[in-house]
Enzyme design. Structure first.
Site, mmCIF file in Angstrom:
data_model
loop_
_atom_site.group_PDB
_atom_site.id
_atom_site.type_symbol
_atom_site.label_atom_id
_atom_site.label_comp_id
_atom_site.label_asym_id
_atom_site.label_seq_id
_atom_site.Cartn_x
_atom_site.Cartn_y
_atom_site.Cartn_z
ATOM 1 N N HIS A 22 -23.708 -6.786 46.786
ATOM 2 C CA HIS A 22 -22.440 -6.913 47.509
ATOM 3 C C HIS A 22 -21.509 -5.821 46.986
ATOM 4 C CE1 HIS A 22 -19.661 -8.634 44.470
ATOM 5 N NE2 HIS A 22 -20.706 -9.309 44.004
ATOM 6 N N ASP A 29 -18.075 -5.575 47.844
ATOM 7 C CA ASP A 29 -16.676 -5.965 47.745
ATOM 8 C C ASP A 29 -16.382 -6.392 46.308
ATOM 9 O OD1 ASP A 29 -18.341 -8.261 48.134
ATOM 10 O OD2 ASP A 29 -16.556 -9.459 48.530
ATOM 11 N N ASP A 43 -19.630 -5.842 38.574
ATOM 12 C CA ASP A 43 -19.724 -6.826 39.669
ATOM 13 C C ASP A 43 -19.165 -6.237 40.960
ATOM 14 O OD1 ASP A 43 -20.082 -9.189 41.044
ATOM 15 O OD2 ASP A 43 -18.312 -10.156 40.200
ATOM 16 N N GLU A 61 -18.754 -10.998 49.913
ATOM 17 C CA GLU A 61 -19.440 -11.953 49.040
ATOM 18 C C GLU A 61 -18.481 -12.650 48.103
ATOM 19 O OE1 GLU A 61 -21.556 -13.337 45.372
ATOM 20 O OE2 GLU A 61 -19.925 -11.893 45.597
ATOM 21 N N GLU A 62 -17.497 -11.911 47.599
ATOM 22 C CA GLU A 62 -16.573 -12.517 46.644
ATOM 23 C C GLU A 62 -15.782 -13.668 47.270
ATOM 24 O OE1 GLU A 62 -16.662 -12.212 43.651
ATOM 25 O OE2 GLU A 62 -17.234 -10.204 43.030
ATOM 26 N N GLU A 92 -27.083 -8.362 41.273
ATOM 27 C CA GLU A 92 -25.935 -8.773 40.472
ATOM 28 C C GLU A 92 -26.268 -8.542 38.986
ATOM 29 O OE1 GLU A 92 -22.946 -10.214 41.229
ATOM 30 O OE2 GLU A 92 -23.131 -11.351 43.107
ATOM 31 N N HIS A 96 -15.075 -9.919 37.020
ATOM 32 C CA HIS A 96 -13.745 -10.480 37.305
ATOM 33 C C HIS A 96 -12.772 -10.322 36.134
ATOM 34 C CE1 HIS A 96 -15.472 -13.371 40.626
ATOM 35 N NE2 HIS A 96 -16.023 -12.164 40.651
#
Length: 398
Positions: A74, A76, A107, A141-142, A167, A367
């Site tokens: 992903h 985003d 991430d 995805e987030e 990931e 994050h």
């Protein structure tokens, strides 16, 4: 020349591509710029076909064989949060001899970076076989993991035979993670003036009894030896009241329920209904749907249920990942699981596609402020991705 030796040769190109990915800010629903960066790099390194679908996902193809393998990242990211907590501009894409820095570094733009160069290495070393590889850069995805793959399977009509989720795994092999469901609980009361609360029915007081039982429930949820324990958290609370000096007539809480192996949406809801019975509170479970528009303008609503998935360690795709690791690095990998959730909830959890995880970067940076990824991880992951498709097909032939 080995894949690892050739990946080292492309170290500078890999780092520069990683930096470009970070500089292209791509919050969920705002990925257009980074998709164009990926498209240009895929075309530059020689993908056979590159296309962007209606939701905005990018799909780069290598080969045209029987076995269809997807490698997914992903692209985003979550937002920056408090910028004062960052030592560097989150979108600088700065690097030094060891790290590349910025939002999305681990991430999970690192996975995309390494995949693109892994496919370049695969073609250059002629590691082709009876397979087709799709390298997918997926959106949103987030906000809603798996939505992108529901679109790819249902609308693009692409359902691969195997999937690699890139990931961050700290270059280990992962074979599953807990699922989750987001929902809300609502209680309704009767408003009255706060000077005479006995005339009303306080919706917050009703909810307080439910919250107390939810806190107790968390300590008694199912435990799985591999995935660990299920969890439940009250993460937000809302209310409605005619004024600040009135009895509230509605209260709503938001629930984050992590589901371990053996737990489902139905079992989670049944636990909540038992709490309603125990407390004697007439409350409602409110199921949730995600329907934010993609950057292309398309809305693709899905329920906020993300199934648990685990693949057996002796499955072909996990063993192929193990073999590719040994072939690439000369040692055996740690086989483990993610703490967080990934697009595997759709590929494996919804569609039953054998799915395995291998990615550069460390989960602990996801994050977080000062996110970063080791350059060594980017290079090594590219070498692994180059080896994996042929290794898998050779295993399937046995």
């Amino acid at each position: 020349m080995t894949t690892l030796e050739l990946a080292e040769k492309y170290r500078e190109d890999i780092v520069k591509f990683m930096s470009k990915l970070i500089k292209a800010r791509s919050y969920s629903g705002e990925e257009k710029e980074v998709i164009q960066v990926i498209k240009e790099e895929m075309e530059k390194v020689g993908f056979d076909e590159v296309k962007i679908d209606g939701l905005g996902n990018i799909l780069g193809r290598i080969g045209n064989g029987k076995h269809v393998i997807a490698m997914d990242a992903h692209i985003d990211t979550v937002e920056v949060g408090n910028p004062d907590l960052w030592d560097k501009d989150p979108f600088s894409g700065d690097w030094d001899d060891e790290w590349v820095y910025g939002r999305g570094a681990s991430d999970q733009k690192a996975g995309m970076c390494s995949m693109v160069y892994g496919m370049k290495i695969l073609k250059e070393l002629n590691l082709l076989d009876d397979f087709t590889v799709y390298v997918t850069g997926t959106v949103m995805e987030e906000d809603c993991d798996g939505l992108c793959w529901r679109y790819i399977v249902e609308e693009d009509k692409l359902k691969p035979d195997f999937v690699v989720i890139t990931e961050p795994t700290s270059l280990n092999v992962y074979r599953g993670h807990r699922g989750r469901i987001e929902f809300r609980i609502k209680t309704v009361g009767l408003s009255a003036h706060a000077s005479a609360p006995e005339r009303g029915d306080n919706a917050i007081y009703k909810m307080a009894k439910i919250i107390n039982e939810i806190e107790k429930l968390n300590d008694n949820l199912h435990y799985d030896p591999f995935l660990g324990k299920g969890t439940i958290v009250v993460s937000q609370i809302f209310f409605k009241s005619p004024s600040h000096n009135a009895v509230p007539d509605e209260c709503v809480i938001h629930i984050d329920r992590r589901l371990t192996a053996g737990e489902t949406k139905e079992s989670a809801f049944e636990e909540i209904r038992e709490i309603f019975k125990k407390t004697g509170i007439d409350a409602e479970i409110v199921e949730l749907t995600y329907s934010k528009p993609a950057y292309t303008g398309i809305e693709y609503p899905v329920e906020k249920y993300f199934p648990t998935w685990v693949l057996e360690e002796d499955s072909d795709v996990v063993q192929a990942a193990k073999d590719a690791y040994i072939k690439t690095f000369g040692s055996e990998p740690l086989i483990d699981k993610w703490t967080f959730s990934t697009n595997g909830i759709a590929t494996a959890g919804v569609y039953g596609i054998p799915t395995v995880g291998f990615g550069p970067g460390d989960e602990k940076y996801a994050h977080a402020p000062n996110e970063k990824v080791k350059i060594e991880h980017l290079v090594k992951a590219a070498a692994f991705y180059a080896n994996f498709p042929k290794t898998l097909v050779e295993k399937l032939k046995k």
